[in-house]
Design a protein around this motif. Sequence first.
Motif, PDB file in Angstrom:
ATOM      1  N   VAL A  48       0.867  -1.189   0.000  1.00  0.00           N
ATOM      2  CA  VAL A  48       0.000   0.000   0.000  1.00  0.00           C
ATOM      3  C   VAL A  48       0.896   1.228   0.000  1.00  0.00           C
ATOM      4  O   VAL A  48       1.847   1.314   0.783  1.00  0.00           O
ATOM      5  N   ALA A  49       0.584   2.164  -0.891  1.00  0.00           N
ATOM      6  CA  ALA A  49       1.308   3.440  -0.925  1.00  0.00           C
ATOM      7  C   ALA A  49       0.380   4.525  -0.395  1.00  0.00           C
ATOM      8  O   ALA A  49      -0.733   4.696  -0.900  1.00  0.00           O
ATOM      9  N   ILE A  50       0.834   5.223   0.634  1.00  0.00           N
ATOM     10  CA  ILE A  50       0.066   6.345   1.181  1.00  0.00           C
ATOM     11  C   ILE A  50       0.761   7.627   0.724  1.00  0.00           C
ATOM     12  O   ILE A  50       1.936   7.848   1.041  1.00  0.00           O
ATOM     13  N   LEU A  51       0.050   8.458  -0.014  1.00  0.00           N
ATOM     14  CA  LEU A  51       0.607   9.743  -0.426  1.00  0.00           C
ATOM     15  C   LEU A  51      -0.140  10.862   0.280  1.00  0.00           C
ATOM     16  O   LEU A  51      -1.384  10.824   0.371  1.00  0.00           O
ATOM     17  N   ALA A  52       0.598  11.838   0.765  1.00  0.00           N
ATOM     18  CA  ALA A  52      -0.007  13.005   1.396  1.00  0.00           C
ATOM     19  C   ALA A  52       0.452  14.244   0.646  1.00  0.00           C
ATOM     20  O   ALA A  52       1.634  14.357   0.286  1.00  0.00           O
TER      21      ALA A  52
ATOM     22  N   LEU B  15       3.975   5.796 -11.632  1.00  0.00           N
ATOM     23  CA  LEU B  15       4.316   4.940 -12.771  1.00  0.00           C
ATOM     24  C   LEU B  15       5.254   3.797 -12.379  1.00  0.00           C
ATOM     25  O   LEU B  15       5.212   2.725 -12.968  1.00  0.00           O
ATOM     26  N   SER B  16       6.058   4.000 -11.351  1.00  0.00           N
ATOM     27  CA  SER B  16       6.997   2.939 -10.948  1.00  0.00           C
ATOM     28  C   SER B  16       6.420   2.035  -9.861  1.00  0.00           C
ATOM     29  O   SER B  16       6.996   0.994  -9.547  1.00  0.00           O
ATOM     30  N   ALA B  17       5.266   2.427  -9.294  1.00  0.00           N
ATOM     31  CA  ALA B  17       4.782   1.749  -8.083  1.00  0.00           C
ATOM     32  C   ALA B  17       4.379   0.296  -8.325  1.00  0.00           C
ATOM     33  O   ALA B  17       4.730  -0.588  -7.542  1.00  0.00           O
ATOM     34  N   ARG B  18       3.641   0.038  -9.394  1.00  0.00           N
ATOM     35  CA  ARG B  18       3.157  -1.334  -9.631  1.00  0.00           C
ATOM     36  C   ARG B  18       4.343  -2.307  -9.731  1.00  0.00           C
ATOM     37  O   ARG B  18       4.320  -3.389  -9.141  1.00  0.00           O
ATOM     38  N   GLY B  19       5.352  -1.897 -10.436  1.00  0.00           N
ATOM     39  CA  GLY B  19       6.541  -2.741 -10.611  1.00  0.00           C
ATOM     40  C   GLY B  19       7.255  -3.017  -9.301  1.00  0.00           C
ATOM     41  O   GLY B  19       7.954  -4.025  -9.156  1.00  0.00           O
ATOM     42  N   ARG B  20       7.086  -2.122  -8.329  1.00  0.00           N
ATOM     43  CA  ARG B  20       7.726  -2.323  -7.015  1.00  0.00           C
ATOM     44  C   ARG B  20       6.823  -3.104  -6.063  1.00  0.00           C
ATOM     45  O   ARG B  20       7.166  -3.300  -4.918  1.00  0.00           O
ATOM     46  N   GLY B  21       5.625  -3.481  -6.516  1.00  0.00           N
ATOM     47  CA  GLY B  21       4.762  -4.319  -5.668  1.00  0.00           C
ATOM     48  C   GLY B  21       3.565  -3.616  -5.064  1.00  0.00           C
ATOM     49  O   GLY B  21       2.764  -4.243  -4.372  1.00  0.00           O
ATOM     50  N   ILE B  22       3.414  -2.314  -5.310  1.00  0.00           N
ATOM     51  CA  ILE B  22       2.254  -1.583  -4.769  1.00  0.00           C
ATOM     52  C   ILE B  22       0.976  -2.094  -5.434  1.00  0.00           C
ATOM     53  O   ILE B  22       0.922  -2.285  -6.644  1.00  0.00           O
ATOM     54  N   ARG B  23      -0.071  -2.319  -4.595  1.00  0.00           N
ATOM     55  CA  ARG B  23      -1.343  -2.840  -5.106  1.00  0.00           C
ATOM     56  C   ARG B  23      -2.505  -1.862  -4.895  1.00  0.00           C
ATOM     57  O   ARG B  23      -3.517  -1.936  -5.583  1.00  0.00           O
ATOM     58  N   VAL B  24      -2.382  -0.976  -3.893  1.00  0.00           N
ATOM     59  CA  VAL B  24      -3.449   0.002  -3.614  1.00  0.00           C
ATOM     60  C   VAL B  24      -2.789   1.326  -3.242  1.00  0.00           C
ATOM     61  O   VAL B  24      -1.804   1.349  -2.496  1.00  0.00           O
TER      62      VAL B  24
ATOM     63  N   ALA C 131      -9.875   4.387   5.130  1.00  0.00           N
ATOM     64  CA  ALA C 131      -9.068   4.121   3.927  1.00  0.00           C
ATOM     65  C   ALA C 131      -8.233   2.859   4.136  1.00  0.00           C
ATOM     66  O   ALA C 131      -8.106   2.028   3.234  1.00  0.00           O
ATOM     67  N   ALA C 132      -7.688   2.713   5.344  1.00  0.00           N
ATOM     68  CA  ALA C 132      -6.882   1.516   5.637  1.00  0.00           C
ATOM     69  C   ALA C 132      -7.759   0.275   5.642  1.00  0.00           C
ATOM     70  O   ALA C 132      -7.375  -0.776   5.103  1.00  0.00           O
ATOM     71  N   VAL C 133      -8.948   0.382   6.228  1.00  0.00           N
ATOM     72  CA  VAL C 133      -9.842  -0.786   6.271  1.00  0.00           C
ATOM     73  C   VAL C 133     -10.258  -1.174   4.850  1.00  0.00           C
ATOM     74  O   VAL C 133     -10.244  -2.352   4.488  1.00  0.00           O
ATOM     75  N   LEU C 134     -10.586  -0.174   4.052  1.00  0.00           N
ATOM     76  CA  LEU C 134     -10.997  -0.456   2.669  1.00  0.00           C
ATOM     77  C   LEU C 134      -9.839  -1.067   1.869  1.00  0.00           C
ATOM     78  O   LEU C 134     -10.030  -2.033   1.118  1.00  0.00           O
ATOM     79  N   ALA C 135      -8.646  -0.533   2.042  1.00  0.00           N
ATOM     80  CA  ALA C 135      -7.471  -1.109   1.365  1.00  0.00           C
ATOM     81  C   ALA C 135      -7.299  -2.565   1.784  1.00  0.00           C
ATOM     82  O   ALA C 135      -7.048  -3.442   0.945  1.00  0.00           O
ATOM     83  N   ALA C 136      -7.471  -2.819   3.074  1.00  0.00           N
ATOM     84  CA  ALA C 136      -7.321  -4.194   3.582  1.00  0.00           C
ATOM     85  C   ALA C 136      -8.384  -5.105   2.975  1.00  0.00           C
ATOM     86  O   ALA C 136      -8.103  -6.253   2.593  1.00  0.00           O
ATOM     87  N   GLU C 137      -9.602  -4.608   2.852  1.00  0.00           N
ATOM     88  CA  GLU C 137     -10.680  -5.427   2.279  1.00  0.00           C
ATOM     89  C   GLU C 137     -10.420  -5.733   0.800  1.00  0.00           C
ATOM     90  O   GLU C 137     -10.701  -6.829   0.325  1.00  0.00           O
ATOM     91  N   ILE C 138      -9.878  -4.767   0.081  1.00  0.00           N
ATOM     92  CA  ILE C 138      -9.539  -4.992  -1.333  1.00  0.00           C
ATOM     93  C   ILE C 138      -8.437  -6.059  -1.436  1.00  0.00           C
ATOM     94  O   ILE C 138      -8.540  -7.026  -2.195  1.00  0.00           O
ATOM     95  N   LEU C 139      -7.400  -5.893  -0.628  1.00  0.00           N
ATOM     96  CA  LEU C 139      -6.269  -6.824  -0.694  1.00  0.00           C
ATOM     97  C   LEU C 139      -6.660  -8.222  -0.215  1.00  0.00           C
ATOM     98  O   LEU C 139      -6.143  -9.229  -0.709  1.00  0.00           O
TER      99      LEU C 139
END
Length: 168
Positions: free
Chosen positions: A7-11, A53-62, A126-134
Amino acid sequence: MGERPIVAILAGSDSDLPQLDGCMETLKKVGIPHEVLVASAHRTPDKVREYVLSARGRGIRVFVAAAGGAAHLAGMIAAHTTLPVIGIPMPSSPLAGVDSLYATVQMPPGVPVATVSIGAWGATNAAVLAAEILALSDPALEMRLPSLRAEAAAKIEEANRKRNPPST
Ligand code: RP5
């Protein structure tokens, strides 16, 4: 957490980070490795684009994106990826997050941002929803999710116990 972040969190700003504690805590509780980046759709647009653009390749899913005011961060991320994007409207400006809510939620058809509630409530959700997706593709994580609901229920019961202590 030593594992590769999924999971990538951007602020949008450093000033958003205090609102995001519940997001990180919740991801930690259910054992989801994550990373946090401060990057702004308006102030550092190239950084956001390159990161996404680089995130998926590094393993980010949400992606989870928190921004305030004219909050374009989540939408900009969604424009660059087909991974799920969860937007948290921040209550930073004099409009207290209503501006951020509208800016985050009103995406055009075809480029969705799953928008949660304003501020700290939304950060936890947001964390709960990310967890449910994953969890859809991770049975071990699926097994851990009910602990979050159980914890919330236990808090209610604890409040009742304090208010109505058992008579001796
Ligand atoms: C947005 O502007 C940020 O997401 C933040 O909520 C708001 C204010 O940012 P700072 O001026 O505190 O950096 O882009």
